[in-house]
Design a protein around this motif. Structure first.
Motif, PDB file in Angstrom:
ATOM      1  N   CYS A 187      -1.744  -3.741 -11.277  1.00 41.57           N
ATOM      2  CA  CYS A 187      -2.793  -2.755 -11.592  1.00 41.57           C
ATOM      3  C   CYS A 187      -2.603  -1.401 -10.916  1.00 41.57           C
ATOM      4  N   LEU A 188      -1.859  -1.360  -9.828  1.00 41.53           N
ATOM      5  CA  LEU A 188      -1.815  -0.137  -9.030  1.00 41.53           C
ATOM      6  C   LEU A 188      -0.436   0.494  -8.861  1.00 41.53           C
ATOM      7  N   ASN A 189       0.601  -0.226  -9.152  1.00 42.26           N
ATOM      8  CA  ASN A 189       1.923   0.287  -8.777  1.00 42.26           C
ATOM      9  C   ASN A 189       2.846   0.617  -9.937  1.00 42.26           C
ATOM     10  N   ASN A 235      -2.583   3.655 -13.597  1.00 37.49           N
ATOM     11  CA  ASN A 235      -3.085   2.741 -12.587  1.00 37.49           C
ATOM     12  C   ASN A 235      -4.611   2.747 -12.620  1.00 37.49           C
ATOM     13  N   THR A 238      -0.102   6.466  -7.719  1.00 34.49           N
ATOM     14  CA  THR A 238      -1.082   7.397  -8.262  1.00 34.49           C
ATOM     15  C   THR A 238      -1.103   8.664  -7.413  1.00 34.49           C
ATOM     16  N   ARG A 289       0.818  -1.213   0.000  1.00 33.72           N
ATOM     17  CA  ARG A 289       0.000   0.000   0.000  1.00 33.72           C
ATOM     18  C   ARG A 289       0.852   1.262   0.000  1.00 33.72           C
ATOM     19  N   PHE A 293     -12.605  -2.846  -9.188  1.00 34.79           N
ATOM     20  CA  PHE A 293     -12.429  -1.400  -9.243  1.00 34.79           C
ATOM     21  C   PHE A 293     -13.477  -0.833 -10.194  1.00 34.79           C
ATOM     22  N   ASP A 328      -6.659   2.971 -10.298  1.00 39.62           N
ATOM     23  CA  ASP A 328      -7.271   3.911  -9.358  1.00 39.62           C
ATOM     24  C   ASP A 328      -6.967   5.359  -9.758  1.00 39.62           C
ATOM     25  N   ASP A 329      -6.581   5.535 -11.028  1.00 39.87           N
ATOM     26  CA  ASP A 329      -6.312   6.855 -11.591  1.00 39.87           C
ATOM     27  C   ASP A 329      -7.522   7.279 -12.433  1.00 39.87           C
ATOM     28  N   ASN A 333       1.930   2.745  -3.687  1.00 37.99           N
ATOM     29  CA  ASN A 333       0.994   3.143  -4.726  1.00 37.99           C
ATOM     30  C   ASN A 333       1.437   4.490  -5.290  1.00 37.99           C
ATOM     31  N   LYS A 352      -6.267  10.680  -8.049  1.00 38.54           N
ATOM     32  CA  LYS A 352      -6.762   9.513  -7.325  1.00 38.54           C
ATOM     33  C   LYS A 352      -8.277   9.387  -7.464  1.00 38.54           C
ATOM     34  N   MET A 392      -2.355  -6.968  -7.669  1.00 38.22           N
ATOM     35  CA  MET A 392      -2.525  -5.592  -7.196  1.00 38.22           C
ATOM     36  C   MET A 392      -1.380  -4.710  -7.679  1.00 38.22           C
TER      37      MET A 392
END
Length: 223
Positions: A189-191, A201, A37, A32, A100, A203-204, A35, A42, A186
């Motif tokens: 997709c996120l880092n 990412n 983003t 966590r 997501f 979550d962007d 990340n 975000k 994860m």
């Protein structure tokens, strides 16, 4: 005299808890913290528990159908005596690890982990050969393994979820634990550090309007 066994039991429990922390919990905290983003982009979307549960169940059914029909990326076949044979996947366990959403919940990225018996990988192989392969670093003859994939999907007018394509910058196969596969997905997709359309990412905010959702994008066609 009874205090010594009790003290030993307490120490064992503490060591076990510490092991779990550093193996799983600490690993998630470390994930966590990485990340990339930025706050200005975000995307934070609130989804009701009821909606999330319904979507998860619907996606399990959809993935089950893909597996049954050996559709990408679930080809699930191995070569036996030079011939391609499909694996019996009736007992495959399917987990929707995470979902997501874009702000209006019309677009989704979801992470899927499937669990299979290692025996399936040794089809057509004698026990002696299997144990020999195991000693060479392959998965154990007994036990299970986990494969992780991610997908992008949209809702149609009837609110049904339609998978557009698999969405994995990498695929993660033959993981020995669920957690190993989950963290790998994860991170995939996120880092990502790069802030360009190819590596947003999920979550962007910009990801949900990127070219990956375009109908003329080759990765945006059902596979």
């Amino acid at each position: 005299m009874k205090r010594k066994p009790i003290l030993i039991s307490i120490i064992i429990v503490i060591i076990f808890i510490a092991f779990l922390y550093f193996k799983y919990i600490f690993g998630w905290l470390e994930f966590r913290s990485n990340n990339y983003t930025s706050k200005e982009y975000k995307s934070i979307v609130n989804v009701s528990e009821e909606q999330y549960s319904k979507d998860s169940l619907d996606l399990v059914v959809t993935i089950r159908d893909k597996i049954k029909n050996h559709q990408h990326p679930y080809y699930n076949s191995i070569k036996v005596n030079g011939k391609l044979e499909y694996i019996n996947d009736s007992l495959t366990k399917i987990y929707i690890d995470s979902i997501f959403y874009n702000p209006d919940l019309s677009k989704l990225v979801f992470l899927v982990i499937v669990e299979n018996e290692n025996l399936k990988l040794y089809k057509g192989v004698s026990k002696d050969e299997a144990y020999s392969w195991e000693k060479s670093g392959n998965l154990p003859y007994e036990g299970t393994h986990f494969n992780g994939n991610s997908f992008i999907a949209k809702r149609n007018r009837e609110s049904e979820i339609i998978i557009i394509s698999s969405f994995s910058r990498n695929s993660f196969t033959n993981s020995r634990t669920y957690e190993e596969s989950s963290i790998a997905l994860m991170n995939d997709c996120l880092n990502h550090r790069d802030n360009n359309k190819a590596t947003y990412n999920v979550d962007d905010k910009r990801f949900w309007d990127s070219d990956i959702w375009s109908s003329d994008n080759p990765d945006g066609a059902d596979m």
